[in-house]
Design a protein around this motif. Sequence first.
Motif, PDB file in Angstrom:
ATOM      1  N   HIS A 229       0.813  -1.224   0.000  1.00  0.00           N
ATOM      2  CA  HIS A 229       0.000   0.000   0.000  1.00  0.00           C
ATOM      3  C   HIS A 229       0.840   1.264   0.000  1.00  0.00           C
ATOM      4  O   HIS A 229       0.334   2.329  -0.316  1.00  0.00           O
ATOM      5  N   LYS A 230       2.110   1.152   0.351  1.00  0.00           N
ATOM      6  CA  LYS A 230       2.888   2.389   0.483  1.00  0.00           C
ATOM      7  C   LYS A 230       3.341   2.924  -0.869  1.00  0.00           C
ATOM      8  O   LYS A 230       3.144   4.091  -1.171  1.00  0.00           O
ATOM      9  N   MET A 231       3.996   2.077  -1.671  1.00  0.00           N
ATOM     10  CA  MET A 231       4.546   2.573  -2.938  1.00  0.00           C
ATOM     11  C   MET A 231       3.795   2.019  -4.141  1.00  0.00           C
ATOM     12  O   MET A 231       3.937   2.539  -5.242  1.00  0.00           O
ATOM     13  N   LEU A 232       3.010   0.977  -3.944  1.00  0.00           N
ATOM     14  CA  LEU A 232       2.154   0.484  -5.035  1.00  0.00           C
ATOM     15  C   LEU A 232       0.705   0.830  -4.694  1.00  0.00           C
ATOM     16  O   LEU A 232       0.462   1.760  -3.926  1.00  0.00           O
ATOM     17  N   THR A 233      -0.264   0.095  -5.234  1.00  0.00           N
ATOM     18  CA  THR A 233      -1.628   0.624  -5.211  1.00  0.00           C
ATOM     19  C   THR A 233      -2.606  -0.143  -4.325  1.00  0.00           C
ATOM     20  O   THR A 233      -3.821   0.024  -4.453  1.00  0.00           O
ATOM     21  N   LEU A 363       8.698  14.475   0.456  1.00  0.00           N
ATOM     22  CA  LEU A 363       7.665  14.319  -0.564  1.00  0.00           C
ATOM     23  C   LEU A 363       7.730  12.882  -1.044  1.00  0.00           C
ATOM     24  O   LEU A 363       8.756  12.451  -1.577  1.00  0.00           O
ATOM     25  N   LEU A 364       6.666  12.155  -0.849  1.00  0.00           N
ATOM     26  CA  LEU A 364       6.632  10.759  -1.266  1.00  0.00           C
ATOM     27  C   LEU A 364       5.810  10.668  -2.540  1.00  0.00           C
ATOM     28  O   LEU A 364       4.594  10.822  -2.525  1.00  0.00           O
ATOM     29  N   LEU A 365       6.506  10.474  -3.651  1.00  0.00           N
ATOM     30  CA  LEU A 365       5.809  10.251  -4.913  1.00  0.00           C
ATOM     31  C   LEU A 365       5.742   8.749  -5.149  1.00  0.00           C
ATOM     32  O   LEU A 365       6.469   7.977  -4.516  1.00  0.00           O
ATOM     33  N   THR A 366       4.855   8.339  -6.002  1.00  0.00           N
ATOM     34  CA  THR A 366       4.717   6.915  -6.312  1.00  0.00           C
ATOM     35  C   THR A 366       4.438   6.793  -7.804  1.00  0.00           C
ATOM     36  O   THR A 366       4.278   7.807  -8.500  1.00  0.00           O
ATOM     37  N   ALA A 368       1.824   6.316  -9.131  1.00  0.00           N
ATOM     38  CA  ALA A 368       0.548   6.958  -9.445  1.00  0.00           C
ATOM     39  C   ALA A 368       0.618   8.481  -9.403  1.00  0.00           C
ATOM     40  O   ALA A 368      -0.377   9.156  -9.653  1.00  0.00           O
ATOM     41  N   SER A 369       1.770   9.035  -9.092  1.00  0.00           N
ATOM     42  CA  SER A 369       1.899  10.498  -9.073  1.00  0.00           C
ATOM     43  C   SER A 369       1.867  11.030 -10.504  1.00  0.00           C
ATOM     44  O   SER A 369       2.312  10.365 -11.440  1.00  0.00           O
TER      45      SER A 369
END
Lengths: 495, 495
Positions: A229-233, A363-366, A368-369
């Motif tokens: 859930h943190k870096m994927l969806t 800033l946490l981008l993933t 999905a950003s």
Amino acid sequence: MMNRALDRNRAPIFEALQAHASRKTASFHVPGHKSGAGVDPASASFFTSILSIDLTEITGLDDLHHPEGIIGEAQRLAADCFGAEESYFLVGGSTVGNLTMITTLCEPGDLLLVQRNVHKSVINGLMLAGASAVFLPTSYDAVSGTAIGVSIEDVAKGLGLYPEAKGLLVTNPNYYGMGVDLRRIAELLHRNGKPLLVDEAHGAHYGFHPSLPPSALACGADVVVQSTHKMLTAMTMGAMLHVQGQLVNRNLLKNRLAMLQSSSPSYPIMASLDLARRNMHMNGFEIIEHGLLAVQIVIAQLDRQDCFGYMGQDADAEGHCWKDPFKISIYDKTGTLTGPQLQEALEEQGCFVEMSDLKYVLLLLTPASTREDAFRVIEALGHISAFHGLERIKESATPLAPARMPSEISVPIAFQLSYSMDLDAWGTIELTIQEAVGKRSAEMVTPYPPGIPLLYPGERVTQAAADYLQMLVGMGIRVHATALGISGKLIVYNE
Amino acid sequence: MMNRALDRNRAPIFEALQAHASRKTASFHVPGHKSGAGVDPASASFFTSILSIDLTEITGLDDLHHPEGIIGEAQRLAADCFGAEESYFLVGGSTVGNLTMITTLCEPGDLLLVQRNVHKSVINGLMLAGASAVFLPTSYDAVSGTAIGVSIEDVAKGLGLYPEAKGLLVTNPNYYGMGVDLRRIAELLHRNGKPLLVDEAHGAHYGFHPSLPPSALACGADVVVQSTHKMLTAMTMGAMLHVQGQLVNRNLLKNRLAMLQSSSPSYPIMASLDLARRNMHMNGFEIIEHGLLAVQIVIAQLDRQDCFGYMGQDADAEGHCWKDPFKISIYDKTGTLTGPQLQEALEEQGCFVEMSDLKYVLLLLTPASTREDAFRVIEALGHISAFHGLERIKESATPLAPARMPSEISVPIAFQLSYSMDLDAWGTIELTIQEAVGKRSAEMVTPYPPGIPLLYPGERVTQAAADYLQMLVGMGIRVHATALGISGKLIVYNE
């Protein structure tokens, strides 16, 4: 079933839920909302669609703790996708994964080598297991002072001093996306017949693109926990535990999972793990590439102005480490705004961030950003710069360096679930942070995020720890401790 | 904040999530799906709306493990609604509540009085705590043979034999909705200065209507765990732990919760707890009344035909117990269909049920059940009756009586997380059920549902247990054990 060819384009759990929902069945089973019939009307627009698949272990929907159907198949697909021999879906986050791998490997009295800057759930796992930890020091980023990871030299030293150690547990990457090369460490452990356990909560996307570090599994780790859930969806609390090799007892591991996870696991969370896996399995490279575009925009724009810097901008000054490009830790180069102040200013502009420490805002981008996200934060920084007049470098621009943790290999520290021997004998009192110096903390004290414990139960409060804690509290950093947020006091043993 | 007047018409968590979602902020924080931007298109119709509020501990959204804002307020409202002094939201189901209350009350070596037919999570809690259990026998329903609950006489006897016991833990009601009067039991314990812990997973709706039994809290229980998702409208895994009185250390309890629950708890689940509470707080009586209408239709229709009976139909034959009207356990009076066969037949008609045992099929209705549901199951039963020619009573109509568990107070049985002393010394082997007689089980073996362990780790497999297990497996009852479902074998110690 075991021989069935894997089709990565399937999402067995999601598809079965969707099929059940479309059948218009009547529910004489839990959950009580009856596929959403009992939903609060005011919340219907948010909840109705998900409640139609918030089902339970009815016929055809398998059983997480005894998977023989759709969940087993989804887990085999996950193992294939992430490069494990076996994968287990977690509905209690990486927390339950960390508790599980430690209570599987360690019996009461066993000893584990542990990286010092681990997540507090690792400490909780040691307490549940009744194990002892020998903490290994970490390397530090030369510019930011951030703790990164263990060195192979210290692992070798630890193994030499404590040959009875059951293995090594590391948290890699750290919260800022920095990590170490685990390949040689895994090799060293394996030469000694011991497993490498990796809390890779922030690295579920690793290995899917040449711009990213390799995954812990690819480096040879034996048990790996990832927050999908943190870096994927996946939905929040959706995580996975991956295993390879023969150094960990998998039957015991399954028993521990069945003990520590809900006997009514959330199907929407499990389905979201299934779907997150399918996305990466089918289009991992393209998905990462999409997110990296947003990252590149932010970095390029930051490089074009002088007010805000970011961790790693001056590459030469960095210690050797692997860096996740999706984590961008920015700071006010003029020294005007502290991390929490910059965070607040960004939030006033509608940009909500992962965390701030004394100096940096993460800033946490993933994947999905989006480009829009990237331009929005750059625009927000422009507003902040103008509003605060950040063009002038202030006198007080010296960055605050985080307090460093011990740099030596620790003696074995015994953890246990019970600490009432102390409680019974001494009782506890609440003292101000400064009054508590010299006393032993009665609980874990954890600045959060990043969730690395500053004080363990039973650990003495040093003057340095008290000063650091005082500073964190004064700057608005949240600290997990029972009374600190309410009365400003620490609970310590009344020796 | 503590003094703020409680407004039961508020749903603080849900409202804050809704407000955040409406602000169109940019996310530079977890979760990775970025408010649904990264959702799999094929699943969007199910997930998009909930993902917009699948948020995390960003500014304004409080912290489950350190509640000072919306979560604290929602928990105070829950305490007011359910009659507790303090309530804690659980995102890991009643499982984590049971683990928490036991590890809070018991240290390694401590002794707890425990009702024999408890959920397996209670046994897991004993293992985590390293506590010993003295199992108290239960009363049995005279007709169905179902285990109900402990008697005050046995509690008194247990306290007399084991005055060092830390308290009593019961699961009440049982899976079939049957339970005992806890008031005198609570009084007896309190006279001895000991707490009553209640796994009330299936009783979150109790006390809201005169047709329902009073809640465990109203009976004086000290710690109560309720699955808000089972009988009320929370999402699956949403549960609550309630506390009153001074017999349990609340600081330790909070520490245990922070240890055993995810450090990234699901906000949709927490919001659904908040909304479920508001529903009951505002309209509890009417909501129950609505569901009881469906119950009354099913009962009235069952009374009008001769093929299917239900548990409690012949009221005079029942042992004294409290009964939840929402649980309707039906069976084929003609003796043609076993429980699993009747379940299968109902599911072919689209009526999915909670569980079956050898004889009964449990229809679990809730306040969200409708008239349509009621008529649908009656219609399905009519079809089944016609298809199987159930009008004629078969010769073999004698119902199968479930095997009874021991009727004496047990000796103390020590549980521990570690059982590798045994594993190391003996190793384990897989044997068929009959071969395993006389060996000690290496794991917990639990027919599921109802999730009451038949064998504990280390417990010897008796011939009676083996025969019963064989019968369950033969009839298609699911049994949680590592290898049973795959190879049909039990894992036992190779003594």
